[in-house]
Write a protein that holds these residues in place. Sequence first.
Motif, PDB file in Angstrom:
ATOM      1  N   ASN A  85       0.782  -1.234   0.000  1.00 29.84           N
ATOM      2  CA  ASN A  85       0.000   0.000   0.000  1.00 29.84           C
ATOM      3  C   ASN A  85       0.817   1.288   0.000  1.00 29.84           C
ATOM      4  OD1 ASN A  85      -1.567  -1.979   2.358  1.00 29.84           O
ATOM      5  ND2 ASN A  85      -2.526  -1.643   0.377  1.00 29.84           N
ATOM      6  N   GLU A  86       2.146   1.162   0.002  1.00 27.39           N
ATOM      7  CA  GLU A  86       3.020   2.335   0.006  1.00 27.39           C
ATOM      8  C   GLU A  86       2.771   3.232   1.213  1.00 27.39           C
ATOM      9  OE1 GLU A  86       1.781   3.786  -3.830  1.00 27.39           O
ATOM     10  OE2 GLU A  86       3.512   2.887  -4.820  1.00 27.39           O
ATOM     11  N   LEU A  87       2.408   2.619   2.350  1.00 33.08           N
ATOM     12  CA  LEU A  87       2.135   3.341   3.585  1.00 33.08           C
ATOM     13  C   LEU A  87       3.208   3.002   4.613  1.00 33.08           C
ATOM     14  CD1 LEU A  87      -1.733   2.790   3.905  1.00 33.08           C
ATOM     15  CD2 LEU A  87      -0.556   4.845   3.097  1.00 33.08           C
ATOM     16  N   SER A  88       3.728   4.013   5.263  1.00 28.61           N
ATOM     17  CA  SER A  88       4.775   3.820   6.269  1.00 28.61           C
ATOM     18  C   SER A  88       4.199   4.023   7.664  1.00 28.61           C
ATOM     19  CB  SER A  88       5.928   4.801   6.031  1.00 28.61           C
ATOM     20  OG  SER A  88       6.545   4.555   4.788  1.00 28.61           O
ATOM     21  N   TYR A  89       4.243   2.969   8.475  1.00 24.68           N
ATOM     22  CA  TYR A  89       3.790   3.042   9.864  1.00 24.68           C
ATOM     23  C   TYR A  89       4.888   2.527  10.784  1.00 24.68           C
ATOM     24  CZ  TYR A  89      -1.015   3.636   8.152  1.00 24.68           C
ATOM     25  OH  TYR A  89      -2.145   4.090   7.538  1.00 24.68           O
ATOM     26  N   LYS A  90       5.077   3.219  11.890  1.00 26.10           N
ATOM     27  CA  LYS A  90       5.911   2.693  12.963  1.00 26.10           C
ATOM     28  C   LYS A  90       5.088   1.664  13.730  1.00 26.10           C
ATOM     29  CE  LYS A  90       6.391   6.880  14.469  1.00 26.10           C
ATOM     30  NZ  LYS A  90       6.770   8.099  15.236  1.00 26.10           N
ATOM     31  N   THR A  91       5.757   0.792  14.475  1.00 26.10           N
ATOM     32  CA  THR A  91       5.008  -0.213  15.238  1.00 26.10           C
ATOM     33  C   THR A  91       4.103   0.445  16.275  1.00 26.10           C
ATOM     34  OG1 THR A  91       6.905  -0.499  16.720  1.00 26.10           O
ATOM     35  CG2 THR A  91       6.699  -2.044  14.879  1.00 26.10           C
ATOM     36  N   SER A  92       4.436   1.642  16.732  1.00 25.61           N
ATOM     37  CA  SER A  92       3.582   2.365  17.677  1.00 25.61           C
ATOM     38  C   SER A  92       2.323   2.910  17.011  1.00 25.61           C
ATOM     39  CB  SER A  92       4.354   3.521  18.315  1.00 25.61           C
ATOM     40  OG  SER A  92       4.806   4.433  17.327  1.00 25.61           O
ATOM     41  N   GLU A  93       2.261   2.794  15.676  1.00 26.29           N
ATOM     42  CA  GLU A  93       1.097   3.245  14.918  1.00 26.29           C
ATOM     43  C   GLU A  93       0.295   2.063  14.380  1.00 26.29           C
ATOM     44  OE1 GLU A  93       2.789   7.423  13.099  1.00 26.29           O
ATOM     45  OE2 GLU A  93       3.484   5.550  12.179  1.00 26.29           O
ATOM     46  N   ALA A 180     -16.009  -1.844  -5.565  1.00 21.87           N
ATOM     47  CA  ALA A 180     -14.660  -1.410  -5.232  1.00 21.87           C
ATOM     48  C   ALA A 180     -14.395  -0.044  -5.853  1.00 21.87           C
ATOM     49  CB  ALA A 180     -13.639  -2.422  -5.735  1.00 21.87           C
ATOM     50  N   TYR A 181     -13.823   0.845  -5.053  1.00 24.11           N
ATOM     51  CA  TYR A 181     -13.487   2.177  -5.532  1.00 24.11           C
ATOM     52  C   TYR A 181     -12.113   2.155  -6.209  1.00 24.11           C
ATOM     53  CZ  TYR A 181     -17.304   3.999  -2.627  1.00 24.11           C
ATOM     54  OH  TYR A 181     -18.531   4.254  -2.063  1.00 24.11           O
ATOM     55  N   SER A 182     -12.024   2.765  -7.362  1.00 20.49           N
ATOM     56  CA  SER A 182     -10.739   2.910  -8.040  1.00 20.49           C
ATOM     57  C   SER A 182      -9.932   4.003  -7.347  1.00 20.49           C
ATOM     58  CB  SER A 182     -10.960   3.290  -9.500  1.00 20.49           C
ATOM     59  OG  SER A 182     -11.515   4.607  -9.590  1.00 20.49           O
ATOM     60  N   GLY A 183      -8.651   4.087  -7.693  1.00 20.45           N
ATOM     61  CA  GLY A 183      -7.829   5.155  -7.156  1.00 20.45           C
ATOM     62  C   GLY A 183      -8.391   6.529  -7.482  1.00 20.45           C
ATOM     63  N   GLU A 184      -8.908   6.692  -8.702  1.00 20.89           N
ATOM     64  CA  GLU A 184      -9.475   7.976  -9.112  1.00 20.89           C
ATOM     65  C   GLU A 184     -10.736   8.301  -8.310  1.00 20.89           C
ATOM     66  OE1 GLU A 184      -8.481   5.562 -11.130  1.00 20.89           O
ATOM     67  OE2 GLU A 184      -6.700   6.548 -11.971  1.00 20.89           O
ATOM     68  N   GLU A 185     -11.565   7.293  -8.058  1.00 19.79           N
ATOM     69  CA  GLU A 185     -12.782   7.531  -7.271  1.00 19.79           C
ATOM     70  C   GLU A 185     -12.437   7.892  -5.832  1.00 19.79           C
ATOM     71  OE1 GLU A 185     -15.955   4.629  -9.601  1.00 19.79           O
ATOM     72  OE2 GLU A 185     -14.501   3.752  -8.226  1.00 19.79           O
ATOM     73  N   LEU A 186     -11.420   7.258  -5.263  1.00 21.98           N
ATOM     74  CA  LEU A 186     -10.993   7.607  -3.911  1.00 21.98           C
ATOM     75  C   LEU A 186     -10.421   9.017  -3.866  1.00 21.98           C
ATOM     76  CD1 LEU A 186      -9.304   4.273  -2.774  1.00 21.98           C
ATOM     77  CD2 LEU A 186     -11.471   5.214  -1.944  1.00 21.98           C
ATOM     78  N   MET A 187      -9.699   9.405  -4.890  1.00 23.39           N
ATOM     79  CA  MET A 187      -9.158  10.761  -4.945  1.00 23.39           C
ATOM     80  C   MET A 187     -10.284  11.793  -4.969  1.00 23.39           C
ATOM     81  SD  MET A 187      -5.891  10.288  -7.520  1.00 23.39           S
ATOM     82  CE  MET A 187      -5.466  12.020  -7.489  1.00 23.39           C
ATOM     83  N   ALA A 188     -11.374  11.475  -5.665  1.00 24.97           N
ATOM     84  CA  ALA A 188     -12.514  12.394  -5.722  1.00 24.97           C
ATOM     85  C   ALA A 188     -13.188  12.514  -4.363  1.00 24.97           C
ATOM     86  CB  ALA A 188     -13.510  11.922  -6.780  1.00 24.97           C
ATOM     87  N   LEU A 189     -13.309  11.403  -3.640  1.00 25.84           N
ATOM     88  CA  LEU A 189     -13.854  11.467  -2.279  1.00 25.84           C
ATOM     89  C   LEU A 189     -12.887  12.228  -1.370  1.00 25.84           C
ATOM     90  CD1 LEU A 189     -15.217   7.818  -1.839  1.00 25.84           C
ATOM     91  CD2 LEU A 189     -16.518   9.874  -2.417  1.00 25.84           C
ATOM     92  N   GLY A 190     -11.591  12.023  -1.576  1.00 26.30           N
ATOM     93  CA  GLY A 190     -10.594  12.731  -0.793  1.00 26.30           C
ATOM     94  C   GLY A 190     -10.660  14.232  -0.984  1.00 26.30           C
ATOM     95  N   ALA A 221      -5.490   6.503   2.002  1.00 18.75           N
ATOM     96  CA  ALA A 221      -4.298   7.191   2.487  1.00 18.75           C
ATOM     97  C   ALA A 221      -3.152   7.080   1.493  1.00 18.75           C
ATOM     98  CB  ALA A 221      -3.875   6.633   3.844  1.00 18.75           C
ATOM     99  N   GLN A 222      -3.221   6.104   0.625  1.00 19.26           N
ATOM    100  CA  GLN A 222      -2.206   5.904  -0.407  1.00 19.26           C
ATOM    101  C   GLN A 222      -2.353   6.934  -1.526  1.00 19.26           C
ATOM    102  OE1 GLN A 222      -2.640   2.048  -2.213  1.00 19.26           O
ATOM    103  NE2 GLN A 222      -0.703   2.135  -3.313  1.00 19.26           N
TER     104      GLN A 222
END
Length: 400
Positions: A85-93, A180-190, A221-222
């Motif tokens: 997902n190209e998301l960076s989380y620390k273990t505390s997150e 399922a929402y595409s990346g473009e559809e999620l960007m529009a909601l964002g 978030a991606q």
Amino acid sequence: MSRTSAALGRIQPSATLAMTDKVIALKREGKDIIGLSAGEPDFDTPDFVKDAAIAAIRGGQTKYTNVDGTAELKEAIAAKFKRDNELSYKTSEISVNSGGKHTLFNALVATVEAGDEVIIPAPYWVSYPDIVNFAGGTPVIIAAGADQLYKITPAQLDAAITPKTRWVLLNSPSNPTGAAYSGEELMALGEVLRKHPHVLILTDDMYEHVWYAPTPFKTIAQVCPDLYERTLTVNGVSKAYSMTGWRIGYAGGPQWIIKAMAKLQSQSTSNPCSISQAAATAALNGDQSFLIERNEAFRKRRDLVVAMLNDAPGLNCPTPEGAFYVYPDAAGCIGKTTPEGKTIATDEDLITYFLESKGVAAVHGGAFGLAPAFRVSYATSEEILRKACTRIQEACAALN
């Protein structure tokens, strides 16, 4: 005076689990029942995951762990989020819980107060509004029908947000529709959510790896990294890895939410099962290639079920882009009568008719917030699905 709490009075038993229990009871009576109501893969847990669990038992990993997950599992989850997902989380997150439902429960109960609103697109998984109700919040439902392929629009989202909105809850691919929402559809909601910085975003990505769309899976978030700090990304090993009974869900998100979830968990379940955590660690770190083969099997089943249900009089079944459910619109069956003279007034009447006349169990759309429709799980063999859909075709054709 009631013997139970007001909070308990605000929720209803799960309709999906109730139907599963009914199917089990009817089968014990010797009835010929095809159950299409359970949201559970028919594939077995991979052997390398089982082996890791056995090794954990023999290695003495049978003690309490950190309340919200072992360091090893949190590291595996962090690696998964980065890899997939190209998301960076620390273990505390990162929070580890006893199933995805537990993750959602902890997050909402730890953050929602009386007067808070939580926006939930419908059709929705049956537990979403009940968890909000239990927490004392108010579910705000946005309906998206088959004509919208069961996906809300940015305009609908914008109209639903108020100063009282605490969370927006997204589920893609969806249970119950497979939408399922595409990346473009999620960007529009964002783009809408960007205008409302007080709103938190909870995305339930449990069916991420059961995906058929031509473009890759994306999570909000991606594609909207500026929303990362107010997004809780929820997932688990239940569906992709056929580990429903192992009960491991997890989330990545802002540290303050993760800490709040851990505080609640410390006074409820404490740590998830230590053996299940070892197994989940192996699942996330291991060879993922088997997911491709299983996904192709689900795709073939989807195509079979969609085609057969669209051949049933009165049903309109959109083609889902993920998960292992279809959600046929049943408006064409409402108002008709059965061969016994009973009127099909609701989708609940319809699935009762399917069960009693043909021995096919599904879940009515009213349970998911959008009727008339019903949910079919195609997480079973093609042979069984063909038989079940033939029975549904016959039942629909017999309506007058």
